[in-house]
Write a protein that holds these residues in place. Structure first.
Motif: not given
Length: 111
Positions: A12-19, A23-27, A35-48
């Motif tokens: 999923l992290e790889s998909l979120l880094k797509s050009d 793909v990013i929107i669907e991921a 995904i049952d990990n709000p901390q991980w979701i938060q981290e990935k969203c903030i990075a975006l």
């Protein structure tokens, strides 16, 4: 593109880094609702939000922070709330930031 239910966080992290914006929107949509990990979701969203991706991607990342708050009732308020408050000053992202803040206020205990 259809994301398989049995996908790793690394994949999923790889998909979120797509050009490819789609793909990013669907991921993002997948992680918000599967995904049952709000901390991980938060981290990935903030990075975006801080990335050089499009306003569409950044806006959806903000919305997904709100989804994580609503679905899981948890978010790291010390990190997320200042970010969202700052984003309310951004002409193109302010509405989504306000919506995410509303979700946090309504669904996160002490939010």
């Amino acid at each position: 593109m259809s994301i398989p239910k049995k996908i790793t966080l690394a994949e999923l992290e790889s998909l979120l880094k797509s050009d490819d914006e789609q793909v990013i929107i669907e991921a993002l949509m997948f992680i918000a609702f599967n995904i049952d990990n709000p901390q991980w979701i938060q981290e990935k969203c903030i990075a975006l939000v801080y990335s050089d991706k499009s306003l569409n991607v950044k806006g959806l990342a903000i919305t997904c922070i709100g989804h994580a708050a609503r679905i899981h009732g948890a978010i790291d308020e010390k990190i997320v709330i200042p970010l969202l408050i700052e984003l309310t000053k951004h002409q193109d992202l302010s509405g989504r930031a306000r919506d995410a803040l509303d979700d946090i206020e309504q669904f996160v205990e002490n939010g």
